[in-house]
Scaffold this motif. Sequence first.
Motif: not given
Length: 235
Positions: A148-158
């Motif tokens: 989940x943290x990896x996906x969040x880190x790679x997401x563009x924006x908040x």
Amino acid sequence: YHEISKYNGKIVATGDIGCYALNINPPFSVTHTQIDMGGSITAGHGFERVERFAQRGLKVFSFIGDSTFFHTGIPGVINAVYNQTEIKLMVLDNSTTAMTGSQPHPGTGQTMMGEISEKVSIEAVLKAIGVQFVEICSPFDLAKAQEAVKRAAEHKGVAAVIFRAPCITVSKPLPLLTVNSHKCTGCKRCIKELGCPAISYSGHKAVIEPSMCYGCTICAQVCPFGAIEGGSCNE
């Protein structure tokens, strides 16, 4: 914080006021700032702007508890979304205001007078104000938390990850854990990586004090030898 600590040196971590502020200390040593309630998000916004100019490649992670989110966090998130700020919001939802006496808040479904009220959903609030990436996971499942943290880190924006698990002050203890001395090699990984007060070292083996263990199973997931047994993961 066990998973987030792996990002040390690659992130700017802005913290908030709450019991989770202890993560500024070893072994996690994650948070860089702790200013005021809601300051994790607003400071994160500022640091993200600095990073845009500095171009050091550091991502900004902002940590806030559920009660602080309702108290002072929402305006900061709105500002971050509206200004297209690249912050990764970690909401630590333990269903209470643990640091100051376990008072209820809008996410608990109970008023200060003990009356039952409709819970306000953190994830619904985040989506309503424009956060497109919102995931919920248990902090007791390290593999899923890491993803989940990896996906969040790679997401563009908040991007927001809500780590949801009840505080030990408001929930019953889970089945306790024990150390299988035949499997334990005395590597101390459970002690060095977690700093759990229930785990100590004696006779070249890890030992778990039953009166301090709540059976979260994080130590069992960290142990590379399967020496910690019992408990029930993800409850």
